[in-house]
Design a protein around this motif. Structure first.
Motif, short mmCIF file in Angstrom:
data_model
loop_
_atom_site.label_atom_id
_atom_site.label_comp_id
_atom_site.label_asym_id
_atom_site.label_seq_id
_atom_site.Cartn_x
_atom_site.Cartn_y
_atom_site.Cartn_z
N LYS A 157 36.66 31.23 39.16
CA LYS A 157 36.72 32.48 39.91
C LYS A 157 37.38 32.27 41.28
N VAL A 158 37.22 31.09 41.83
CA VAL A 158 37.80 30.75 43.13
C VAL A 158 39.24 30.28 42.98
N LEU A 159 39.56 29.69 41.85
CA LEU A 159 40.87 29.09 41.64
C LEU A 159 42.01 30.09 41.82
N GLY A 160 41.90 31.25 41.20
CA GLY A 160 42.96 32.25 41.31
C GLY A 160 43.20 32.68 42.75
N ALA A 161 42.10 32.95 43.46
CA ALA A 161 42.22 33.37 44.85
C ALA A 161 42.81 32.25 45.71
N PHE A 162 42.42 31.00 45.43
CA PHE A 162 42.94 29.87 46.20
C PHE A 162 44.45 29.72 45.99
N VAL A 163 44.88 29.74 44.74
CA VAL A 163 46.30 29.56 44.44
C VAL A 163 47.11 30.68 45.10
N VAL B 142 44.72 35.82 35.38
CA VAL B 142 44.27 34.75 34.50
C VAL B 142 42.84 34.32 34.85
N TYR B 143 42.54 34.23 36.14
CA TYR B 143 41.23 33.74 36.57
C TYR B 143 40.32 34.84 37.11
#
Length: 163
Positions: free
Chosen positions: A96-102, A151-152
């Motif tokens: 859930k954090v990965l998409g926002a981080f990228v 995607v995330y």
């Protein structure tokens, strides 16, 4: 070599001073959150478009065409997005954090930092060229952000390409 250093400082220092000044004014409560919100709207909707329009208007458009530079900007945007996404998969386990981080890592404040830097560095012609490249790259950047966030993102709110 010292000349290059002085030139670099002269390009970056005005922006650095403005950022520090804004931080100090906010920290000392000289400016309020309401002022910041209003100022941001004015910059984003009035001053920035006016500055970009004026820089493009004042320049001979034949000076702005550079297919190679445009291809480089598009390629660098897509490549940096892909590299950041790939590397982030190994370090960020919470999907859930990965998409926002990228999305946050590859989206830059190009307009707010890049345009003033380009004006200081290359004058109106450089700023006009940069503004046109930003206009070309921005839809690609937004598409990449939509891709990674869909995607995330929340499974119930998945992005549907068909509709």
């Amino acid at each position: 070599m010292l000349g290059n250093f002085v030139f670099s400082v002269n390009v970056v220092m005005p922006l650095f001073v403005i950022i520090v000044l804004g931080y100090l004014l906010k920290k000392t409560d000289f400016i309020s959150d309401k002022f910041i919100k209003t100022g941001n709207k004015m910059v984003f909707y009035i001053f920035l478009p006016t500055t970009i329009f004026k820089s493009v208007y004042d320049v001979d458009l034949s000076e702005l065409t550079s297919f190679g530079f445009a291809a480089y900007a598009i390629g660098a945007t897509v490549l940096s997005f892909a590299i950041i996404w790939l590397i982030s998969i190994f370090f960020i386990k919470d999907k859930k954090v990965l998409g926002a981080f990228v999305q946050g890592a590859f989206r830059a404040n190009t307009v707010f930092i890049g345009l003033p830097l380009m004006r200081n560095l290359a004058g109106d012609v450089g700023m006009a060229r940069f503004a046109l490249i930003v206009a070309l790259v921005m839809p690609i950047t937004n598409g990449c952000a939509i891709l990674v966030l869909s995607v995330y993102g929340n499974k119930e709110e998945k992005f549907d390409v068909v509709t």
